[in-house]
Write an enzyme that holds these catalytic residues in place. Structure first.
Site, PDB file in Angstrom:
ATOM      1  CG  ASP A 123      -1.270 -18.688 -21.028  1.00 16.65           C
ATOM      2  OD1 ASP A 123      -0.566 -19.354 -20.399  1.00 16.65           O
ATOM      3  OD2 ASP A 123      -1.055 -18.427 -22.280  1.00 16.65           O
ATOM      4  CG  ASP A 309       2.542 -21.948 -19.264  1.00 17.11           C
ATOM      5  OD1 ASP A 309       1.332 -21.121 -19.077  1.00 17.11           O
ATOM      6  OD2 ASP A 309       3.185 -21.895 -20.187  1.00 17.11           O
TER       7      ASP A 309
END
Length: 532
Positions: A123, A309
């Protein structure tokens, strides 16, 4: 990974919670009906680790898990922490990613000596590594995922400092520990990570991954812990200060994607990367010059910025801007859309059955839309859909029962209008209008699947270059109860920012599936090239 706030505490203590028996049984039933997968792990001497996953049809349960685990998009900022170029393949460390229903990509790491294996989401929107702990006894989520046992590792070092991470849909409670982390063929020594002792959310139970491995900057790290990627560089484990992502959107492919530490893999992109500088460390934040619908500027982007992201499934942007996109593709809320569909397909039949004297609470089940008779669903579901403006209801239930609830709403409204002696045409026209007024208890918006070929291209202008997304790239298809729903990949998200920064966008997996992405830490820049 969307986390509104972090709180770390200075006194060591374990956080354990209790859940009622009914709650545990409910979650176990959800999991039994939702997940059925098999995993195969292979590895090779060149550092490639592959995990094969048996796919299942994408349903509302899973898509809610993918979005809610990243927060409810109410705030993107992580909040305050209250504690102090192409490379030779032999020089790169390659992690094979697995595509879970086009909305989650995860890979495998090992923690400890000997390594204990975990699947994690890599992430770029967060900076900490956490996995479930063997000390997690009372959170249902822990029992359905691998748990780290420090007593089985010869390289474990106790830290014990507790930490709390708040999500929009739950929280993680745990404490810091230190151990070796194996990523592909690399071993990062003495890495600090979080052992989760409580995972306070049903959605974490539904998640197909064990934990999160953050690839953001240390500036947003809980407890100012050095992220694993920083430790790789400090220990000279990578040839270049670069990592890169390739996501394979094809859910039938054996290889779901690839994360390369130390370089890029040229077979996964076309042409050259367009690089833009990181404008603010913390997230991988860049300038966004404009966004276009059908090659026309919307005029909404003045001083816009974007965060790249890999832990967010969708593309999120300011409400007004996203509304322009969703209006252009005729996106509607799920409940409104299903209500209109019920009126269109069953309006005449419902009219005739009501005239025949059939009891309203039995009508939808009698024509096969609802699976049972009963006043309970009619009263409870309609109250849930119509009266509740907030998000305290069970969104999974809404996803499963949309068609049934829409039918019952239609019956209730048509019966009311019929009692006023209105004609069939006027009643159906009026009910159709009422469908548009329904509050939709999800942030996802549905579109007509048959209209996908005619939908416009949406483009983002980055580094003076337009990066186009066609409808097949920005629309997600969801399978539910033998039906296919199509979902807009654009989510409204208004984030307060300080001048001179303008509106903030989140470029998540939908964008990264279309464009191979390079995160260049050495030169503080991000690069995009068409994915191959």
């Amino acid at each position: 990974m969307k986390i509104p706030s972090f709180v770390c505490f200075s006194n060591k203590r374990r956080y354990l919670g209790k859940m009622g028996d009914n709650f545990v049984l409910l979650v176990m039933c959800l999991l039994t009906s939702t997940f059925s997968m098999s995993v195969a792990i292979t590895s090779s001497s060149n550092g490639v680790v592959r995990l094969g996953l048996k796919k299942q049809s994408l349903g509302f349960n899973i898509i809610y898990a993918a979005t809610r685990i990243k927060g409810r998009y109410s705030t993107y900022a992580k909040g305050a922490v209250t504690t102090t170029q192409d490379s030779d393949a032999s020089e790169m460390n390659i992690i094979s990613l697995k595509n879970y229903m086009d909305i989650q990509y995860f890979g495998e790491i090992g923690i400890g000596s000997p390594p204990q294996n975990f699947t994690v989401i890599f992430d770029t929107g967060s900076s900490n590594l956490w996995i479930p702990s063997s000390h997690c006894h009372f959170s249902v989520a822990c029992f359905f995922h691998s748990r780290y046992n420090s007593s089985n590792s010869s390289t474990y070092t106790e830290i014990g400092k507790p930490c709390k991470i708040n999500y929009g849909s739950g929280m993680i409670l745990g404490f810091f520990s230190e151990d070796n982390i194996k990523v592909g063929d690399l071993v990062v020594k003495n890495q600090v990570f979080t052992e989760a002792t409580r995972e306070g959310s049903v959605v974490l139970s539904l998640a197909s991954f064990d934990g999160i491995l953050g690839l953001g900057f240390q500036d947003i790290s809980v407890g100012n812990v050095a992220p694993l990627w920083h430790s790789m560089m400090q220990q000279s484990l990578v040839a270049q200060k670069v990592f890169s992502f390739w996501f394979n959107k094809d859910p039938m492919a054996s290889e779901g994607g690839e994360l390369v530490f130390g370089g890029v893999d040229p077979k996964h992109f076309k042409g050259q990367h367009t690089y833009v500088p990181v404008t603010q460390k913390g997230y991988w934040q860049i300038d966004l010059e404009d966004f276009l619908v059908a090659d026309q500027s919307t005029g909404c982007c003045i001083n816009c910025t974007a965060i790249v992201d890999s832990g967010t499934a969708f593309i999120a942007g300011p409400f007004d801007a996203v509304k322009k996109i969703n209006d252009a593709i005729e996106a509607k809320g799920f409940v409104s859309m299903e209500c209109k569909k019920a009126v269109s397909q069953y309006g005449d039949l419902i009219w005739q059955l009501l005239l025949s004297g059939l009891q309203p609470d039995k009508l939808c089940s009698s024509i096969g839309i609802c699976s049972f008779n009963g006043t309970q669903h009619l009263s409870d579901s309609i109250k849930m859909v119509v009266e509740q403006k907030g998000e305290t209801h069970n969104e999974t239930e809404v996803g499963q029962d949309l068609v049934c609830a829409a039918c019952e709403l239609t019956v209730a409204w048509m019966r009311t209008e019929m009692m006023q002696k209105k004609t069939r045409g006027r009643v159906i026209e009026y009910v159709n209008k009422l469908c548009d007024t329904l509050p939709n208890p999800t942030t996802q918006l549905a579109v007509d699947c048959t209209k996908i070929p005619s939908m416009p291209t949406v483009s983002f202008v980055i580094g003076n270059k337009s990066f186009h997304l066609n409808p097949d790239q920005y629309i997600l298809k969801v399978e539910q109860d033998m039906a296919t729903f199509c979902i807009s990949g654009f989510i409204p998200l208004d984030v307060p920012v300080s001048p001179p920064q303008g509106p903030l966008w989140i470029l998540g997996e939908i964008f990264m599936e279309a464009y191979h992405t390079v995160f260049d830490f050495g030169n503080l820049r991000v690069g995009f090239a068409e994915a191959a």
